[in-house]
Structures are given as structure tokens and as C-alpha cells.
Motif scaffolding. Structure first.
Motif, PDB file in Angstrom:
ATOM      1  N   TYR A  10      -4.382  -2.373  -8.668  1.00 14.44           N
ATOM      2  CA  TYR A  10      -3.596  -1.152  -8.503  1.00 14.44           C
ATOM      3  C   TYR A  10      -4.263   0.019  -9.222  1.00 14.44           C
ATOM      4  O   TYR A  10      -4.395   1.114  -8.658  1.00 14.44           O
ATOM      5  CB  TYR A  10      -2.181  -1.397  -9.023  1.00 14.44           C
ATOM      6  CG  TYR A  10      -1.354  -0.162  -9.232  1.00 14.44           C
ATOM      7  CD1 TYR A  10      -0.771   0.507  -8.159  1.00 14.44           C
ATOM      8  CD2 TYR A  10      -1.136   0.330 -10.518  1.00 14.44           C
ATOM      9  CE1 TYR A  10      -0.008   1.642  -8.360  1.00 14.44           C
ATOM     10  CE2 TYR A  10      -0.371   1.461 -10.724  1.00 14.44           C
ATOM     11  CZ  TYR A  10       0.191   2.116  -9.641  1.00 14.44           C
ATOM     12  OH  TYR A  10       0.946   3.243  -9.837  1.00 14.44           O
ATOM     13  N   SER A  81       6.028  -0.218 -15.162  1.00 10.48           N
ATOM     14  CA  SER A  81       6.361   0.592 -13.986  1.00 10.48           C
ATOM     15  C   SER A  81       5.802  -0.069 -12.722  1.00 10.48           C
ATOM     16  O   SER A  81       6.466  -0.102 -11.682  1.00 10.48           O
ATOM     17  CB  SER A  81       5.788   2.005 -14.126  1.00 10.48           C
ATOM     18  OG  SER A  81       6.434   2.693 -15.157  1.00 10.48           O
ATOM     19  N   PHE A  82       4.587  -0.606 -12.848  1.00 12.60           N
ATOM     20  CA  PHE A  82       3.988  -1.338 -11.733  1.00 12.60           C
ATOM     21  C   PHE A  82       4.827  -2.574 -11.393  1.00 12.60           C
ATOM     22  O   PHE A  82       5.096  -2.847 -10.222  1.00 12.60           O
ATOM     23  CB  PHE A  82       2.555  -1.736 -12.076  1.00 12.60           C
ATOM     24  CG  PHE A  82       1.951  -2.720 -11.127  1.00 12.60           C
ATOM     25  CD1 PHE A  82       1.521  -2.320  -9.872  1.00 12.60           C
ATOM     26  CD2 PHE A  82       1.835  -4.064 -11.469  1.00 12.60           C
ATOM     27  CE1 PHE A  82       0.971  -3.239  -8.981  1.00 12.60           C
ATOM     28  CE2 PHE A  82       1.293  -4.982 -10.595  1.00 12.60           C
ATOM     29  CZ  PHE A  82       0.861  -4.572  -9.342  1.00 12.60           C
ATOM     30  N   SER A  85       7.809  -1.669  -9.446  1.00 10.29           N
ATOM     31  CA  SER A  85       7.472  -1.365  -8.046  1.00 10.29           C
ATOM     32  C   SER A  85       7.207  -2.631  -7.236  1.00 10.29           C
ATOM     33  O   SER A  85       7.385  -2.645  -6.022  1.00 10.29           O
ATOM     34  CB  SER A  85       6.263  -0.429  -7.971  1.00 10.29           C
ATOM     35  OG  SER A  85       5.065  -1.106  -8.309  1.00 10.29           O
ATOM     36  N   GLU A  86       6.787  -3.700  -7.909  1.00 14.04           N
ATOM     37  CA  GLU A  86       6.533  -4.984  -7.253  1.00 14.04           C
ATOM     38  C   GLU A  86       7.768  -5.889  -7.257  1.00 14.04           C
ATOM     39  O   GLU A  86       7.691  -7.044  -6.842  1.00 14.04           O
ATOM     40  CB  GLU A  86       5.384  -5.717  -7.963  1.00 14.04           C
ATOM     41  CG  GLU A  86       4.048  -5.007  -7.877  1.00 14.04           C
ATOM     42  CD  GLU A  86       3.496  -4.985  -6.469  1.00 14.04           C
ATOM     43  OE1 GLU A  86       3.391  -6.061  -5.851  1.00 14.04           O
ATOM     44  OE2 GLU A  86       3.168  -3.883  -5.987  1.00 14.04           O
ATOM     45  N   CYS A  87       8.891  -5.369  -7.763  1.00 10.93           N
ATOM     46  CA  CYS A  87      10.154  -6.114  -7.857  1.00 10.93           C
ATOM     47  C   CYS A  87      10.022  -7.374  -8.716  1.00 10.93           C
ATOM     48  O   CYS A  87      10.721  -8.369  -8.508  1.00 10.93           O
ATOM     49  CB  CYS A  87      10.679  -6.477  -6.469  1.00 10.93           C
ATOM     50  SG  CYS A  87      11.041  -5.027  -5.459  1.00 10.93           S
TER      51      CYS A  87
END
Length: 151
Positions: A10, A81-82, A85-87
């Protein structure tokens, strides 16, 4: 799924972060993952704000500088935070972690002799040497930063 590897991808491909940033962030995240698995005996998803605070205290006790701890917190904030976003997690436990107080360092000032030595470095016999000498003299005389000169 290896979230650290996914985070690295990412940073590289989505965020287009520099190699130094990626290396620093991944090193910080791996150190944190080692800490929570060995010392806290927790998973990423069950790590809360208290765990992050204990981790910063752990780094402080290991003699890490405030700048290193602050960068580590920034790395973890981005990592969580990543993960959101990836649940993979629901909350970011690093969200309201207080920043370390940074030492303000005085700038280093060259002595007159050091300035003379610096200005003598470029050669005067070829165009590149003359260019380098002119650039150094301009930087010194104006206080301009190198990035300002080359842009």
C-alpha cells in the motif's frame, strides 16, 4: 493474511511513499507487532489505546529518542488507518496518542575557516567546477536551501 506486507505494498504502490519512508514505517510496525505478540500477548485487533501508551513507554525506557517515538506513532497511526480500510480492525487505537516533546536543536554554524575550505572545494578549471563554486557562494551568501536552488 500478512497485513504488514499488504501495508508495505500500500505504501509503495498506492501512497507512492519514498523508499526511506517505507523502510522506516515497516520497521516500526514490525517492532510493534513483535512487542504486542511477545510482551502484551495480544493480536492487532485487540490492541487498545492503553497498549499503545505502554508501547511508547517501552520505547522510552529502551532509550529511544522523542523523534524516533514520534515517527513510530505516526507509522502505527498510518498502519491502523490501513487496517481499518481493509476491515481488519474497527478502531484506530493510535488516534489520540499524545506526541512526544521534541528537542529543539540549534542550527550548526560553520566557522569562517570551514566556510573558506568549503568554497575552495570546487575546481575553477572546468565549467562544472565554476558552476559548483557559484552555487555554493550563492547558497552561503543568501542563506538559501539547496532544494530552493535546484527547483
Amino acid at each position: 493474511m500478512d497485513f504488514v506486507l499488504a501495508f508495505e505494498n500500500y505504501l509503495l504502490h498506492t501512497k507512492k511513499a519514498s523508499d526511506n519512508t517505507v523502510a522506516s514505517y515497516i520497521r516500526d510496525v514490525r517492532q510493534f507487532c513483535d512487542y504486542i505478540s511477545t510482551i502484551e500477548n495480544l493480536e492487532l485487533s485487540s490492541c487498545g489505546r492503553d497498549c499503545i501508551c505502554r508501547y511508547t513507554e517501552f520505547l522510552h525506557n529502551k532509550g529511544k529518542s522523542p523523534a524516533t517515538i514520534t515517527r513510530g506513532i505516526a507509522s502505527l497511526r498510518s498502519f491502523y488507518s490501513f487496517l481499518i480500510s481493509e476491515c481488519a480492525v474497527e478502531d484506530n487505537p493510535v488516534y489520540n496518542i499524545p506526541q512526544q516533546k521534541m528537542e529543539k536543536k540549534l542550527p550548526q554554524i560553520l566557522t569562517g575557516r570551514e566556510v573558506d575550505e568549503l568554497l575552495k572545494q570546487p575546481g575553477n578549471k572546468d565549467p562544472k567546477g565554476l558552476r559548483d563554486k557559484a552555487m555554493l557562494e550563492t547558497l552561503y551568501a543568501t542563506g538559501m536551501r539547496v532544494t530552493e536552488m535546484i527547483s
